[in-house]
Motif scaffolding. Structure first.
Motif: not given
Length: 309
Positions: A190-191, A274, A279, A282-284, A288
């Motif tokens: 997750e970071d 992305k 949902s 998307k934050g994992k 990026e």
């Protein structure tokens, strides 16, 4: 650190990669040692050069300066002095294992660059996650050193070096189970760590039979690999490590206009992909760094192929 790629971003792209390979036990992960050999040879040669130079300086400090006195073995005091100087000056390009403190110290000694190469990296993965109050300390430095994010540590009694632009490259190989435990860890997943890695998992449960024919590596390819790696290390790593001039900068590779446009298109394609993710994903940090890694791979091929650079 001696070569970078200029893209549409304000900051240049460095060529260091995080590569993680998973394969079942006995599938030949150790063959990677053959690929790492020229790095080990180069490091050993440079370490010997430094050791011989420091030892000669210590001998020259002896009173008298006769051939007999210069030939005498080191005293206990001289041996201690040699060890102390080498602890600060002996070059290191590669390592297999690390602690946060050890990695930070080696980075500070080597112009803030180091390669981590381990074909049996289960313990490395465990150390990165850590336990107790040291949980993720190794992971934090490792993650920062992908992109040169500043790192300092203040929870130890002993002073730890502050790093303003650390860079680490890594090739790690483990079993699929170890890979699953690493990327399945909530913090790791997750970071943004996931998209920093180029991942090569092994899915096939049916292991192939060993053939009767001996596996042979093409000698011409082997010699070219050793030669090219040695040339690049001498030009880019050794030169950068030994430079004392504040005006010295890494060699900057430029992108041709068509290549730059392709790169921008790929960045935007990844951003668009992305948006299509659920949902919960998307934050994992899955996408990026994907386009950035593409640029890093291109940079590795680019400066390796161009003999004049």
């Amino acid at each position: 650190r001696g070569v970078v790629l200029e893209t549409s971003h304000a900051e240049p792209t460095y060529p260091n990669l995080f590569i993680y390979i998973a394969a079942n036990p006995g599938m030949g992960k150790g063959v990677g040692k053959r690929l790492f050999k020229p790095l080990e040879i180069f490091q050993n040669e440079k370490q010997k050069e430094i050791r011989d130079s420091v030892a000669e300086d210590i001998r020259n400090e002896r009173k008298g300066g006769s051939d007999e006195s210069l030939a005498e073995p080191f005293s206990t005091t001289e041996s201690k002095k040699l060890r102390e100087i080498l602890a600060q000056e002996e070059p290191r390009l590669i390592t297999t294992e690390f602690t946060p403190e050890g990695l930070a110290m080696e980075l500070s000694k080597n112009q803030q660059f180091l390669s981590i190469l381990n074909t049996d990296a289960a313990s490395t993965i465990s150390n990165m996650i850590g336990k107790g109050r040291n949980t993720f300390m190794g992971h934090n430095l490792f993650r920062n050193a992908y992109s040169g994010d500043a790192y300092s540590e203040s929870n130890k009694v002993a002073a730890s070096p502050a790093l303003n632009d650390p860079r680490v490259s890594a090739v790690l190989a483990t079993t699929p189970n170890a890979m699953n435990s690493f990327f399945g860890n909530p913090v790791i997943s997750e970071d943004g760590m996931l998209s920093r890695f180029l991942i090569a998992p092994f899915y096939d449960e049916e292991e192939p039979d060993m053939p009767y024919e001996k596996a042979v590596l093409n000698e011409i390819i082997d010699r070219k690999w050793v030669t090219k790696i040695s040339q690049n290390l001498d030009r880019h790593w050794w030169t950068f490590r030994n430079t004392e001039s504040k005006d010295w900068y890494p060699f900057v590779m430029q992108m041709e206009e068509n290549a730059r446009c392709l790169y921008v298109d790929f960045v935007n394609e990844v951003k668009s992909f992305k948006k299509s993710l659920p949902s919960r994903l998307k934050g994992k940090g899955l996408t990026e760094r994907v386009a950035e890694n593409a640029g890093r791979i291109a940079l590795n091929f680019g400066h390796s192929v161009d003999r004049d650079k």
